[in-house]
Design a protein around this motif. Structure first.
Motif, PDB file in Angstrom:
ATOM      1  N   SER A   1      10.564 -13.889 -44.152  1.00 21.66           N
ATOM      2  CA  SER A   1      10.477 -13.742 -45.709  1.00 21.66           C
ATOM      3  C   SER A   1       8.980 -13.211 -45.976  1.00 21.66           C
ATOM      4  CB  SER A   1      10.802 -15.324 -46.231  1.00 21.66           C
ATOM      5  OG  SER A   1       9.664 -16.073 -45.853  1.00 21.66           O
ATOM      6  N   MET A   2       8.052 -13.219 -44.993  1.00 21.95           N
ATOM      7  CA  MET A   2       6.770 -12.793 -45.250  1.00 21.95           C
ATOM      8  C   MET A   2       6.500 -11.199 -44.900  1.00 21.95           C
ATOM      9  SD  MET A   2       5.384 -15.523 -46.262  1.00 21.95           S
ATOM     10  CE  MET A   2       3.639 -14.939 -46.301  1.00 21.95           C
ATOM     11  N   ASN A   3       7.284 -10.922 -43.965  1.00 23.62           N
ATOM     12  CA  ASN A   3       7.112  -9.376 -43.539  1.00 23.62           C
ATOM     13  C   ASN A   3       8.268  -8.605 -43.694  1.00 23.62           C
ATOM     14  OD1 ASN A   3       8.187 -10.340 -40.937  1.00 23.62           O
ATOM     15  ND2 ASN A   3       6.314 -10.495 -40.221  1.00 23.62           N
ATOM     16  N   GLY A   4       9.512  -9.506 -43.813  1.00 23.78           N
ATOM     17  CA  GLY A   4      10.842  -8.587 -43.689  1.00 23.78           C
ATOM     18  C   GLY A   4      11.393  -8.282 -42.574  1.00 23.78           C
ATOM     19  N   LYS A   5      10.732  -8.582 -41.449  1.00 25.96           N
ATOM     20  CA  LYS A   5      11.245  -8.072 -40.080  1.00 25.96           C
ATOM     21  C   LYS A   5      12.480  -9.035 -39.739  1.00 25.96           C
ATOM     22  CE  LYS A   5       6.904  -6.397 -38.122  1.00 25.96           C
ATOM     23  NZ  LYS A   5       5.866  -6.598 -37.032  1.00 25.96           N
ATOM     24  N   GLU A   6      13.111  -8.441 -38.947  1.00 29.85           N
ATOM     25  CA  GLU A   6      14.461  -9.365 -38.359  1.00 29.85           C
ATOM     26  C   GLU A   6      13.665 -10.271 -37.246  1.00 29.85           C
ATOM     27  OE1 GLU A   6      16.941  -6.423 -36.696  1.00 29.85           O
ATOM     28  OE2 GLU A   6      17.671  -5.688 -38.462  1.00 29.85           O
ATOM     29  N   VAL A   7      14.188 -11.594 -37.590  1.00 26.91           N
ATOM     30  CA  VAL A   7      13.636 -12.835 -36.691  1.00 26.91           C
ATOM     31  C   VAL A   7      14.101 -12.490 -35.171  1.00 26.91           C
ATOM     32  CG1 VAL A   7      13.590 -15.168 -36.385  1.00 26.91           C
ATOM     33  CG2 VAL A   7      13.296 -14.380 -38.597  1.00 26.91           C
ATOM     34  N   PHE A   8      15.410 -12.273 -34.960  1.00 30.31           N
ATOM     35  CA  PHE A   8      15.821 -12.303 -33.508  1.00 30.31           C
ATOM     36  C   PHE A   8      14.956 -11.355 -32.866  1.00 30.31           C
ATOM     37  CE2 PHE A   8      18.259  -8.690 -34.663  1.00 30.31           C
ATOM     38  CZ  PHE A   8      18.477  -7.809 -33.291  1.00 30.31           C
ATOM     39  N   SER A   9      14.542 -10.334 -33.358  1.00 25.78           N
ATOM     40  CA  SER A   9      14.015  -9.135 -32.471  1.00 25.78           C
ATOM     41  C   SER A   9      12.484  -9.246 -32.580  1.00 25.78           C
ATOM     42  CB  SER A   9      14.380  -7.806 -32.694  1.00 25.78           C
ATOM     43  OG  SER A   9      14.530  -7.349 -34.115  1.00 25.78           O
ATOM     44  N   SER A  10      11.928 -10.080 -33.430  1.00 24.71           N
ATOM     45  CA  SER A  10      10.259  -9.791 -33.644  1.00 24.71           C
ATOM     46  C   SER A  10       9.688 -11.234 -33.074  1.00 24.71           C
ATOM     47  CB  SER A  10      10.237  -9.754 -34.804  1.00 24.71           C
ATOM     48  OG  SER A  10      10.589 -10.780 -35.817  1.00 24.71           O
TER      49      SER A  10
ATOM     50  N   MET B   1      -1.393 -16.228 -36.567  1.00 25.70           N
ATOM     51  CA  MET B   1      -1.817 -16.866 -37.789  1.00 25.70           C
ATOM     52  C   MET B   1      -0.593 -17.503 -38.317  1.00 25.70           C
ATOM     53  SD  MET B   1      -4.821 -16.417 -38.257  1.00 25.70           S
ATOM     54  CE  MET B   1      -5.128 -16.599 -39.995  1.00 25.70           C
ATOM     55  N   SER B   2       0.240 -16.989 -38.359  1.00 28.81           N
ATOM     56  CA  SER B   2       1.725 -17.731 -38.971  1.00 28.81           C
ATOM     57  C   SER B   2       2.109 -18.967 -38.449  1.00 28.81           C
ATOM     58  CB  SER B   2       2.864 -16.674 -39.070  1.00 28.81           C
ATOM     59  OG  SER B   2       3.360 -16.402 -37.793  1.00 28.81           O
ATOM     60  N   LEU B   3       1.850 -19.034 -37.003  1.00 29.67           N
ATOM     61  CA  LEU B   3       1.935 -20.263 -36.255  1.00 29.67           C
ATOM     62  C   LEU B   3       1.326 -21.191 -36.596  1.00 29.67           C
ATOM     63  CD1 LEU B   3       2.672 -18.732 -32.890  1.00 29.67           C
ATOM     64  CD2 LEU B   3       4.647 -19.612 -34.268  1.00 29.67           C
ATOM     65  N   ILE B   4      -0.038 -21.057 -36.977  1.00 27.34           N
ATOM     66  CA  ILE B   4      -0.770 -22.347 -37.353  1.00 27.34           C
ATOM     67  C   ILE B   4      -0.765 -22.492 -39.082  1.00 27.34           C
ATOM     68  CG2 ILE B   4      -2.439 -21.862 -35.381  1.00 27.34           C
ATOM     69  CD1 ILE B   4      -4.325 -20.303 -37.058  1.00 27.34           C
ATOM     70  N   ASN B   5       0.025 -21.548 -39.737  1.00 27.15           N
ATOM     71  CA  ASN B   5      -0.097 -21.702 -41.245  1.00 27.15           C
ATOM     72  C   ASN B   5       0.705 -22.725 -41.632  1.00 27.15           C
ATOM     73  OD1 ASN B   5       0.058 -21.540 -43.946  1.00 27.15           O
ATOM     74  ND2 ASN B   5       0.823 -19.255 -43.922  1.00 27.15           N
ATOM     75  N   PRO B   6       0.458 -23.736 -42.180  1.00 31.35           N
ATOM     76  CA  PRO B   6       1.422 -24.972 -42.563  1.00 31.35           C
ATOM     77  C   PRO B   6       2.399 -24.504 -43.564  1.00 31.35           C
ATOM     78  CG  PRO B   6      -0.887 -25.427 -43.476  1.00 31.35           C
ATOM     79  CD  PRO B   6      -0.786 -24.271 -42.407  1.00 31.35           C
ATOM     80  N   LYS B   7       2.226 -23.428 -44.290  1.00 30.98           N
ATOM     81  CA  LYS B   7       2.846 -23.083 -45.521  1.00 30.98           C
ATOM     82  C   LYS B   7       3.944 -21.819 -45.005  1.00 30.98           C
ATOM     83  CE  LYS B   7       0.030 -24.467 -48.982  1.00 30.98           C
ATOM     84  NZ  LYS B   7      -0.843 -23.878 -50.247  1.00 30.98           N
ATOM     85  N   ALA B   8       3.898 -21.659 -43.643  1.00 30.86           N
ATOM     86  CA  ALA B   8       5.068 -20.653 -43.089  1.00 30.86           C
ATOM     87  C   ALA B   8       6.345 -20.848 -43.388  1.00 30.86           C
ATOM     88  CB  ALA B   8       4.664 -20.203 -41.604  1.00 30.86           C
TER      89      ALA B   8
ATOM     90  N   TYR C   1      13.863 -20.106 -31.477  1.00 28.37           N
ATOM     91  CA  TYR C   1      12.970 -21.208 -31.772  1.00 28.37           C
ATOM     92  C   TYR C   1      11.610 -20.561 -32.263  1.00 28.37           C
ATOM     93  CZ  TYR C   1       9.522 -24.991 -31.347  1.00 28.37           C
ATOM     94  OH  TYR C   1       8.747 -25.792 -31.620  1.00 28.37           O
ATOM     95  N   TRP C   2      11.180 -21.004 -33.520  1.00 26.63           N
ATOM     96  CA  TRP C   2       9.909 -20.906 -33.784  1.00 26.63           C
ATOM     97  C   TRP C   2       9.523 -22.330 -34.123  1.00 26.63           C
ATOM     98  CZ3 TRP C   2       9.503 -16.122 -37.622  1.00 26.63           C
ATOM     99  CH2 TRP C   2       9.507 -14.902 -36.734  1.00 26.63           C
ATOM    100  N   PRO C   3       8.091 -22.802 -34.001  1.00 25.02           N
ATOM    101  CA  PRO C   3       7.856 -24.148 -34.101  1.00 25.02           C
ATOM    102  C   PRO C   3       8.070 -24.633 -35.497  1.00 25.02           C
ATOM    103  CG  PRO C   3       5.859 -22.796 -33.682  1.00 25.02           C
ATOM    104  CD  PRO C   3       6.966 -21.800 -33.266  1.00 25.02           C
ATOM    105  N   ASN C   4       8.129 -25.997 -35.628  1.00 20.48           N
ATOM    106  CA  ASN C   4       8.616 -26.485 -37.062  1.00 20.48           C
ATOM    107  C   ASN C   4       7.432 -27.417 -37.692  1.00 20.48           C
ATOM    108  OD1 ASN C   4       9.679 -27.379 -39.474  1.00 20.48           O
ATOM    109  ND2 ASN C   4      11.439 -28.456 -38.571  1.00 20.48           N
ATOM    110  N   LYS C   5       7.708 -28.781 -36.616  1.00 24.10           N
ATOM    111  CA  LYS C   5       6.538 -29.740 -36.747  1.00 24.10           C
ATOM    112  C   LYS C   5       5.543 -29.711 -35.698  1.00 24.10           C
ATOM    113  CE  LYS C   5       9.180 -32.394 -40.174  1.00 24.10           C
ATOM    114  NZ  LYS C   5       8.460 -32.364 -41.446  1.00 24.10           N
TER     115      LYS C   5
END
Length: 408
Positions: free
Chosen positions: A306-315, A320-327, A382-386
């Motif tokens: 939702s931030m950059n519009g890229k397809e998640v499965f291939s990106s 910076m987004s991994l440490i952003n608590p509001k990602a 898998y992208w980190p959640n908590k």
């Protein structure tokens, strides 16, 4: 014999982590069940397989596992397993598959740790049902047996690895179809009824918290692709899909501002002019597309960042987004804007994805039974959640089933 089969089923369910969830369910009467012998033999071999994994002596274990694996993987056992699943019903079927895939997950981990190789029996289990007006496919697969498409780092901390490993994919694919006889041809019309995909833990929540990083960090569906193809195409005249390619609206606005100010006496006049351009695009997290390849209809669901519009499965996410608590992928199962169910799965139903696919068939096919192949690919990411980590990965599985319909 009937009571013995019920005992076999109950013993298999005892190897799962939630073996008391369906105590209210009852088994149907077995007196008139067809293929009872096949179901009995399959349940018995399955129970032996679980006993061998958990309890067999080390000197006998390898040979027994290899023999039982071959027995469970043959065509007769595959057919018997489908009969048994229909006999059990969906709730008991899910518990049965969670018991089986928990044992397969434990076996794969053990073999990986000891650097031994043994092909596990059908890590992906699927079966299809063709009845009047409905095609249905059930599928189950332990996450550990899915192919890794991409990974940020081959090493991952032990607790996170535990949480990611002890889950299985559970999926249901349902299509409604109807046959309409026209003056010059026959129309076979297929609509999406339900596409459901869930990632279910195989161990208790307590154990997941003790040895893992909790149940909130797990894979999520990032792409689902289905292909529907008539296997005999001699009588096929044409194929049409009902959804156009995307033509998204884009709003562009120009924002200009002028700032002017006087500095203190004896200084020059300062004038500052700034101009900016902003662009806004309305984007849903899931994008649905239909396409055609020959007489194959392709249905694709893509999850987008939702931030950059890229397809998640291939990106891959930025650091910076991994440490952003509001990602968007943080707290992804509890946010009001989550692209998943609260349990972490997805449901694509006919209310939003009910567009039709239509094959025109020559009238000479009336009175015959035609078969369609349904192939599917599901990507889990898998992208980190908590949990705080830079690790991310995407896995993929493929399945194939044959369904039938009568042209009448």
């Amino acid at each position: 014999m009937s009571n013995l089969l019920v005992n076999f089923v109950e013993d298999v369910l005892q190897y799962g982590s939630n073996n008391n969830n369906n105590s209210f369910l009852k088994f149907p009467k077995l007196d008139s069940i067809s293929h009872f012998k096949d179901m009995f033999n399959f349940a018995f071999v399955t129970l032996l397989f679980l006993i061998c994994i958990y309890e067999a002596p080390a000197d006998l274990r390898s040979g027994c596992l290899d023999t039982l694996k071959n027995q469970l993987a043959n065509c007769q056992s595959r057919q018997s397993s489908k009969l048994l699943m229909k006999f059990l019903g969906s709730n008991l079927e899910e518990q049965w598959m969670r018991s089986i895939n928990l044992s397969i997950t434990n076996l794969i981990i053990e073999l990986q740790n000891t650097h031994h190789f043994l092909k596990t029996p059908s890590p992906l289990f699927s079966y299809s049902l063709s009845t009047f007006g409905l095609w249905k496919i059930h599928l189950y697969c332990p996450v550990i047996s899915m192919d890794i498409e991409s990974s940020s780092n081959p090493s991952v901390d032990e607790r996170l690895q535990f949480s990611l490993t002890y889950h299985q994919l559970e999926g249901v694919v349902q299509f409604n179809y109807k046959v309409v006889i026209q003056e010059r041809w026959v129309e076979v019309i297929v609509n999406t009824d339900n596409i459901r995909c869930d990632i279910i833990r195989l161990v208790s929540e307590t154990l997941m918290n003790e040895r893992g990083v909790g149940a909130a960090d797990k894979h999520f569906p990032s792409r689902i692709s289905l292909q529907l193809t008539p296997t005999l195409q001699t009588n096929i005249l044409s194929l049409s899909v009902s959804k156009s390619s995307e033509n998204p609206a884009r709003a562009i606005g120009i924002e200009k501002s002028i700032e002017a100010g006087f500095d203190p006496p004896n200084s020059y006049l300062g004038l500052k002019v700034t101009a900016g351009e902003t662009m806004t695009v309305s984007l849903k997290p899931w994008k649905f597309e239909e396409s055609v390849n020959g007489y194959s209809a392709n249905l694709n669901w893509y999850l987008h960042d939702s931030m950059n519009g890229k397809e998640v499965f291939s990106s891959k996410p930025s650091k910076m987004s991994l440490i952003n608590p509001k990602a968007w992928f943080k707290d992804r199962y509890s946010s009001a804007y989550r692209p998943f169910t609260r349990q972490g799965g997805v449901v694509f139903a006919g209310d939003e994805y009910g567009e039709r696919v239509c094959w025109k068939v020559d009238k000479s096919a009336i009175g015959t039974t035609m078969e369609w192949e349904i192939r599917g690919w599901i990507w889990l990411t898998y992208w980190p959640n908590k949990h705080k980590t830079f690790y991310n990965e995407t896995r993929r599985l493929e399945f194939r089933e044959i369904v039938h319909l009568n042209i009448a």
